[in-house]
Design an enzyme around this catalytic site. Structure first.
Site, PDB file in Angstrom:
ATOM      1  N   GLY A  41     -23.967  26.550  -1.284  1.00  0.00           N
ATOM      2  CA  GLY A  41     -24.810  25.596  -0.563  1.00  0.00           C
ATOM      3  C   GLY A  41     -24.798  24.252  -1.258  1.00  0.00           C
ATOM      4  O   GLY A  41     -25.047  24.157  -2.468  1.00  0.00           O
ATOM      5  N   GLY A  43     -26.371  21.396   0.239  1.00  0.00           N
ATOM      6  CA  GLY A  43     -27.375  20.495   0.796  1.00  0.00           C
ATOM      7  C   GLY A  43     -28.086  19.836  -0.376  1.00  0.00           C
ATOM      8  O   GLY A  43     -27.567  19.824  -1.501  1.00  0.00           O
ATOM      9  N   LEU A  44     -29.272  19.330  -0.146  1.00  0.00           N
ATOM     10  CA  LEU A  44     -29.933  18.610  -1.229  1.00  0.00           C
ATOM     11  C   LEU A  44     -30.192  19.483  -2.450  1.00  0.00           C
ATOM     12  O   LEU A  44     -29.991  19.050  -3.583  1.00  0.00           O
ATOM     13  CB  LEU A  44     -31.221  17.973  -0.731  1.00  0.00           C
ATOM     14  CG  LEU A  44     -30.969  16.643  -0.023  1.00  0.00           C
ATOM     15  CD1 LEU A  44     -32.231  16.123   0.628  1.00  0.00           C
ATOM     16  CD2 LEU A  44     -30.397  15.613  -0.982  1.00  0.00           C
ATOM     17  N   ALA A  45     -30.610  20.731  -2.222  1.00  0.00           N
ATOM     18  CA  ALA A  45     -30.893  21.596  -3.378  1.00  0.00           C
ATOM     19  C   ALA A  45     -29.603  21.924  -4.119  1.00  0.00           C
ATOM     20  O   ALA A  45     -29.534  21.800  -5.350  1.00  0.00           O
ATOM     21  CB  ALA A  45     -31.592  22.873  -2.916  1.00  0.00           C
ATOM     22  N   SER A 285     -39.878  12.639  14.042  1.00  0.00           N
ATOM     23  CA  SER A 285     -40.438  12.742  12.693  1.00  0.00           C
ATOM     24  C   SER A 285     -41.967  12.627  12.640  1.00  0.00           C
ATOM     25  O   SER A 285     -42.587  11.869  13.382  1.00  0.00           O
ATOM     26  CB  SER A 285     -39.848  11.635  11.826  1.00  0.00           C
ATOM     27  OG  SER A 285     -40.579  11.517  10.630  1.00  0.00           O
ATOM     28  N   ARG A 338     -49.261  20.307   9.931  1.00  0.00           N
ATOM     29  CA  ARG A 338     -48.444  20.677  11.087  1.00  0.00           C
ATOM     30  C   ARG A 338     -48.942  21.913  11.819  1.00  0.00           C
ATOM     31  O   ARG A 338     -48.889  21.970  13.042  1.00  0.00           O
ATOM     32  CB  ARG A 338     -47.010  20.914  10.626  1.00  0.00           C
ATOM     33  CG  ARG A 338     -46.383  19.634  10.170  1.00  0.00           C
ATOM     34  CD  ARG A 338     -45.018  19.833   9.594  1.00  0.00           C
ATOM     35  NE  ARG A 338     -44.507  18.524   9.214  1.00  0.00           N
ATOM     36  CZ  ARG A 338     -43.340  18.312   8.638  1.00  0.00           C
ATOM     37  NH1 ARG A 338     -42.561  19.343   8.359  1.00  0.00           N
ATOM     38  NH2 ARG A 338     -42.949  17.108   8.348  1.00  0.00           N
ATOM     39  N   HIS A 430     -39.206  24.753  12.757  1.00  0.00           N
ATOM     40  CA  HIS A 430     -38.696  23.643  11.970  1.00  0.00           C
ATOM     41  C   HIS A 430     -38.340  23.992  10.533  1.00  0.00           C
ATOM     42  O   HIS A 430     -37.481  23.361   9.931  1.00  0.00           O
ATOM     43  CB  HIS A 430     -39.761  22.548  11.972  1.00  0.00           C
ATOM     44  CG  HIS A 430     -39.384  21.311  11.235  1.00  0.00           C
ATOM     45  ND1 HIS A 430     -38.357  20.497  11.648  1.00  0.00           N
ATOM     46  CD2 HIS A 430     -39.878  20.744  10.118  1.00  0.00           C
ATOM     47  CE1 HIS A 430     -38.247  19.472  10.810  1.00  0.00           C
ATOM     48  NE2 HIS A 430     -39.145  19.613   9.869  1.00  0.00           N
ATOM     49  N   GLU A 454     -34.766  25.450   0.292  1.00  0.00           N
ATOM     50  CA  GLU A 454     -35.413  26.200   1.366  1.00  0.00           C
ATOM     51  C   GLU A 454     -35.064  27.685   1.323  1.00  0.00           C
ATOM     52  O   GLU A 454     -35.764  28.516   1.901  1.00  0.00           O
ATOM     53  CB  GLU A 454     -35.027  25.584   2.727  1.00  0.00           C
ATOM     54  CG  GLU A 454     -35.982  25.980   3.828  1.00  0.00           C
ATOM     55  CD  GLU A 454     -35.713  25.299   5.159  1.00  0.00           C
ATOM     56  OE1 GLU A 454     -35.193  24.161   5.169  1.00  0.00           O
ATOM     57  OE2 GLU A 454     -36.017  25.910   6.202  1.00  0.00           O
TER      58      GLU A 454
HETATM   59  C1  LIG Z   1     -34.816  17.550  11.762  1.00  0.00           C
HETATM   60  C2  LIG Z   1     -35.394  17.802  10.405  1.00  0.00           C
HETATM   61  C3  LIG Z   1     -36.049  16.802   9.725  1.00  0.00           C
HETATM   62  C4  LIG Z   1     -36.583  17.044   8.464  1.00  0.00           C
HETATM   63  N1  LIG Z   1     -37.226  16.031   7.818  1.00  0.00           N
HETATM   64  C5  LIG Z   1     -37.738  16.255   6.592  1.00  0.00           C
HETATM   65  C6  LIG Z   1     -38.391  15.207   5.878  1.00  0.00           C
HETATM   66  O1  LIG Z   1     -38.489  14.092   6.345  1.00  0.00           O
HETATM   67  N2  LIG Z   1     -38.879  15.489   4.651  1.00  0.00           N
HETATM   68  C7  LIG Z   1     -38.775  16.719   4.073  1.00  0.00           C
HETATM   69  O2  LIG Z   1     -39.241  16.916   2.955  1.00  0.00           O
HETATM   70  N3  LIG Z   1     -38.142  17.718   4.727  1.00  0.00           N
HETATM   71  C8  LIG Z   1     -37.617  17.517   5.958  1.00  0.00           C
HETATM   72  N4  LIG Z   1     -36.989  18.543   6.614  1.00  0.00           N
HETATM   73  C9  LIG Z   1     -36.739  19.794   5.907  1.00  0.00           C
HETATM   74  C10 LIG Z   1     -35.575  19.599   4.934  1.00  0.00           C
HETATM   75  O3  LIG Z   1     -34.611  18.766   5.509  1.00  0.00           O
HETATM   76  C11 LIG Z   1     -34.892  20.905   4.559  1.00  0.00           C
HETATM   77  O4  LIG Z   1     -35.838  21.854   4.209  1.00  0.00           O
HETATM   78  C12 LIG Z   1     -33.972  20.694   3.364  1.00  0.00           C
HETATM   79  O5  LIG Z   1     -33.094  19.625   3.601  1.00  0.00           O
HETATM   80  C13 LIG Z   1     -33.194  21.949   3.040  1.00  0.00           C
HETATM   81  O6  LIG Z   1     -32.303  21.642   2.011  1.00  0.00           O
HETATM   82  P1  LIG Z   1     -31.471  22.784   1.300  1.00  0.00           P
HETATM   83  O7  LIG Z   1     -30.573  22.114   0.331  1.00  0.00           O
HETATM   84  O8  LIG Z   1     -32.371  23.840   0.809  1.00  0.00           O
HETATM   85  O9  LIG Z   1     -30.604  23.447   2.482  1.00  0.00           O
HETATM   86  P2  LIG Z   1     -29.582  22.817   3.533  1.00  0.00           P
HETATM   87  O10 LIG Z   1     -29.567  21.357   3.571  1.00  0.00           O
HETATM   88  O11 LIG Z   1     -29.838  23.563   4.806  1.00  0.00           O
HETATM   89  O12 LIG Z   1     -28.183  23.244   2.973  1.00  0.00           O
HETATM   90  C14 LIG Z   1     -27.715  24.564   3.061  1.00  0.00           C
HETATM   91  C15 LIG Z   1     -26.338  24.607   2.460  1.00  0.00           C
HETATM   92  O13 LIG Z   1     -25.951  25.960   2.328  1.00  0.00           O
HETATM   93  C16 LIG Z   1     -24.656  26.153   2.850  1.00  0.00           C
HETATM   94  N5  LIG Z   1     -24.568  27.550   3.273  1.00  0.00           N
HETATM   95  C17 LIG Z   1     -25.464  28.271   3.976  1.00  0.00           C
HETATM   96  N6  LIG Z   1     -25.055  29.535   4.089  1.00  0.00           N
HETATM   97  C18 LIG Z   1     -23.876  29.616   3.446  1.00  0.00           C
HETATM   98  C19 LIG Z   1     -22.956  30.664   3.206  1.00  0.00           C
HETATM   99  N7  LIG Z   1     -23.174  31.917   3.620  1.00  0.00           N
HETATM  100  N8  LIG Z   1     -21.817  30.383   2.537  1.00  0.00           N
HETATM  101  C20 LIG Z   1     -21.572  29.127   2.080  1.00  0.00           C
HETATM  102  N9  LIG Z   1     -22.421  28.106   2.258  1.00  0.00           N
HETATM  103  C21 LIG Z   1     -23.559  28.353   2.932  1.00  0.00           C
HETATM  104  C22 LIG Z   1     -24.512  25.117   3.922  1.00  0.00           C
HETATM  105  O14 LIG Z   1     -23.156  24.870   4.162  1.00  0.00           O
HETATM  106  C23 LIG Z   1     -25.259  23.942   3.276  1.00  0.00           C
HETATM  107  O15 LIG Z   1     -24.380  23.273   2.399  1.00  0.00           O
HETATM  108  C24 LIG Z   1     -36.467  18.316   7.886  1.00  0.00           C
HETATM  109  C25 LIG Z   1     -35.822  19.330   8.570  1.00  0.00           C
HETATM  110  C26 LIG Z   1     -35.319  19.093   9.832  1.00  0.00           C
HETATM  111  C27 LIG Z   1     -34.703  20.207  10.586  1.00  0.00           C
END
Ligand SMILES: Cc1cc2nc3c(=O)[nH]c(=O)nc-3n(C[C@H](O)[C@H](O)[C@H](O)COP(=O)(O)OP(=O)(O)OC[C@H]3O[C@@H](n4cnc5c(N)ncnc54)[C@H](O)[C@@H]3O)c2cc1C
Length: 667
Positions: A41, A43-45, A285, A338, A430, A454
């Site tokens: 993964g 994403g941001l984390a 938002s 929310r 969401h 997340e």
């Molecule tokens: C429309 C929207 C607006 C939002 N706005 C806000 C906001 O303004 N402020 C806020 O705090 N939060 C907001 N959130 C929530 C926030 O964006 C998310 O909770 C956060 O970005 C999740 O980040 P993450 O790095 O945990 O996961 P993600 O960004 O979901 O990244 C998941 C990663 O895991 C990878 N992955 C998943 N499964 C696999 C697998 N089996 N094999 C390989 N790779 C895999 C994906 O490719 C991706 O790279 C919003 C959410 C949405 C839907």
């Protein structure tokens, strides 16, 4: 039975994290070079974790299913990220952010984790600014803030309505620097299909190359899952289409406990569902609630006339509008959390006041804000007697500067101009507060397997306040995991590279191949989407904004039957050993069909209402959530035992030593 030791350090709350960092073991720089870490993964984390771990000296391999880390779901985040900087001088502090987050989560999160989150929140902003993230600034050049629900201060840092995108570009740049240095090996279009355990420790993953269909083995001394949330179990949600639970679920099947699956957030301000053809919902938002006022007509006949297209919202006189959040919650008004705002919208719509054809929409109206800003601007321009038209034009420009891209997105989707007529909104799925159970070090119940962002059960309790997911994901990735993982890896400095030619890898690869073959063998009656939509309907109708024991019991049975039908009759075209997007989807839906059942079981077990988990049987006279702290002040962590209905419940009792457990009120 796995033992639930949260490993929260002893000592005063505000000193726990500093003390812990001083006490845990370190890996010296020369030894870090001999240690491999897999981060699934980006994403941001995941991006923040991998960039930081690589900077520290570990050898990192990253995986994502998209063609670039830049396309992770995090990019969709609109509104902002919280931090207790108190730039506004409006009374904010680390304690207040901690308190708001605990209360926002309806007293179902771990005190020590939430306090740490509030502490490191300020570092996040500094880190991101240093990376060049273009946060909005005030006229004088200082970083600007706005308010989000459930709080009475302005602590949300933002980059217009594209905060996630800008933060991800920052983290991605940091990752890229390490890719170039050779410290990160990036595997895009790769999906983790299983976790490999050697002698009870996470030692690697089995991944499928989504371009070639090849099954690959990757070994490491630790595995970090930063794979996002599982809200797409509802089919319709604001998540990106690919978001799924596979990585977390496969780790669960290997022994990682899954916590609080029924804690899922429904966001109050999304564009309403328009019909059965839809596969995605769009968020408007929460930042819009700073200036938008939520209302429905006071009179049933007006609501009916609007639904029939005989009346326009702009024709409803002020005294005939019910600003129901301002009426019910005067202290927080439109900025209640929310879960509260979502339930209030549902209540009005169920009572017949909905304003779109299906009766499932309320208004989000910017007229007052446009006129207020316009008048302020006219005054500062010396136009004391400006007419309404001029004031409106000036006000619209200010609203455009604040939320322009969101308004544009709304107009593109709905074909109505939100500057001239109120937006129509309705709650939608969401965010997932539930996820893999982790201890204070972010380690799951499998040694060496960590979960961040997340994907873990997070610090948000039963409800997530806005702008706190980005804060948590970035705290985990930049500031928590890079410290805590060293404590575990200190034992591996002499282990040497993990051999992927072992019985454990053989077994895991075989299991993955068998699973893929099974998915290819359905009779072909129905598409994968057919099953996903059916699952989504069960989830929304019976495990959605409100739940009751009877329907949850039905959901458990219906999902189990749907899963059986899925394996017998699903249609997956193409082959398993080449690019096959239908097969990718099938694998993800197969896991949702198990998670959905556990979700319903968890909701059935929790005989109370708290945050986003609203059990109809447990509510106050005026319809607010009724917690049962005596019996349910615990994290429900489920152990996999084959069928989801057989999962075994483990409890982590939540201690509140520094905060008083109160009835949650926003009135
Ligand atoms: C429309 C929207 C607006 C939002 N706005 C806000 C906001 O303004 N402020 C806020 O705090 N939060 C907001 N959130 C929530 C926030 O964006 C998310 O909770 C956060 O970005 C999740 O980040 P993450 O790095 O945990 O996961 P993600 O960004 O979901 O990244 C998941 C990663 O895991 C990878 N992955 C998943 N499964 C696999 C697998 N089996 N094999 C390989 N790779 C895999 C994906 O490719 C991706 O790279 C919003 C959410 C949405 C839907």
């Amino acid at each position: 039975m796995a033992v639930l030791d949260s490993k929260v350090p002893k000592g005063p709350l505000a000193e726990k994290w500093s003390k812990h960092k001083n006490d845990i073991r370190l890996v010296n720089p020369a030894n870090k070079r001999n240690i491999d870490v897999i981060v699934v993964g980006t994403g941001l984390a995941g991006a923040s974790a991998s960039a930081t771990l690589a900077e520290l000296g570990y050898n990192v391999k990253t995986f994502c299913y998209q063609d670039s880390p830049r396309r992770a779901h995090s990019i969709a985040a609109q509104g902002g990220v919280n931090a207790a900087k108190n730039y506004q001088g409006d009374g904010d502090s680390v304690y207040r952010l901690f308190y708001d987050t605990i209360k926002g989560g309806d007293y179902r999160s771990r005190e020590a984790n939430v306090h740490r989150l509030a502490e490191v929140s300020t570092n996040i902003i500094d880190q991101c600014v240093a990376q060049g993230v273009p946060f909005a600034r005030e006229y004088g050049g200082l970083l600007d803030n706005r308010s989000f629900g459930g709080v009475q201060v302005s602590r949300t840092f933002y980059a217009k309505g594209q905060t996630g995108q800008q933060l991800l570009l920052g983290a991605y740049s940091a990752m890229n620097r390490q890719i170039q240095r050779g410290k990160i090996k990036s595997y895009t279009r790769h999906e983790m299909m299983d976790l490999v355990l050697v002698d009870g420790k996470a030692r690697g993953i089995i991944a499928r190359n989504l371009v070639t269909g090849e099954i690959e083995r990757h070994g490491a001394h630790a595995v970090v899952l930063a794979t996002g949330g599982y809200g797409n179990v509802f089919f319709l949600s604001t998540y990106c289409m690919g978001a799924n639970v596979m990585a977390a679920w496969r780790a669960h099947r290997r022994g990682a406990l899954f916590a609080n699956p029924c804690f899922t957030q429904i966001h109050p301000t999304c564009i309403p569902v328009s019909g059965d053809h839809q596969s995605k919902l769009t968020l408007m938002s929460e930042s819009l609630r700073n200036d938008g006022r939520i209302w429905v007509p006071k009179k049933l006949e007006d609501a009916q006339a609007i639904r029939e297209g005989k009346l326009k919202p702009t024709q409803i006189a002020e005294e005939d509008r019910d600003y129901y959040l301002e009426r019910r919650y005067p202290a927080f008004g439109n900025l209640v959390p929310r879960d509260v705002a979502s339930r209030a919208a549902k209540e009005r719509c169920d009572a017949g006041y909905g304003v779109n054809k299906t009766g499932e929409a309320v208004y989000l109206d910017f007229d007052s804000a446009i006129m207020r800003y316009g008048r302020e601007k006219a005054n500062t321009m010396g136009l004391k007697d400006a007419d309404d038209k001029t004031v409106r034009e000036l006000g619209e420009k200010i609203v455009e500067a604040k939320y322009g891209n969101l308004f544009q997105m709304y107009e593109k989707i709905v074909d109505e101009n939100p500057y001239k007529t109120p937006m129509k909104i309705y709650p939608a799925v969401h965010y997932a507060m539930g996820g893999l159970w982790v201890d204070y070090n972010l380690m799951t119940t499998i040694p060496g397997c960590y979960a961040a962002g997340e994907a873990n059960f997070s610090d948000h309790g039963a409800n997530r306040l806005g702008a706190s997911a980005l804060m948590q994901g970035l705290a985990d990735g930049y500031f928590v995991l890079p410290y805590t993982i060293g404590d575990y890896l200190a034992e591996d400095i002499q282990t040497g590279a993990i051999d992927t030619n072992s019985a454990a890898f053989d077994e895991a690869e075989k299991a993955v191949k068998e699973k893929l073959e099974r998915l290819m063998k359905g009779s072909g009656q129905h598409s994968v989407d057919y099953y996903h939509k059916k699952l989504g309907k069960i989830m929304w109708n019976k495990c959605g904004m409100s739940r009751n024991a009877k329907e949850l019991q039905e959901a458990i049975e219906e999902i189990a039957a749907l899963r059986k039908d899925f394996y017998e009759n699903v249609r997956v075209t193409g082959s398993a050993d080449s690019k096959n997007q239908e097969l990718e989807k099938a694998g993800r839906v197969a896991d949702f069909l198990e998670l959905g059942e556990l979700f319903a079981l968890d909701a059935l077990n929790r005989n109370e209402s708290c945050g986003g988990h609203f059990r109809e049987e447990y509510q106050t006279e005026d319809g607010e959530a009724l917690r049962d702290d005596e019996s349910f002040r615990y994290v429900a962590a489920w152990e996999y035992k084959g069928e989801p209905k057989d999962a075994v419940l483990h409890k982590e009792e939540l201690e509140y030593e520094n905060i008083e457990l109160k009835t949650r009120s926003y009135k």
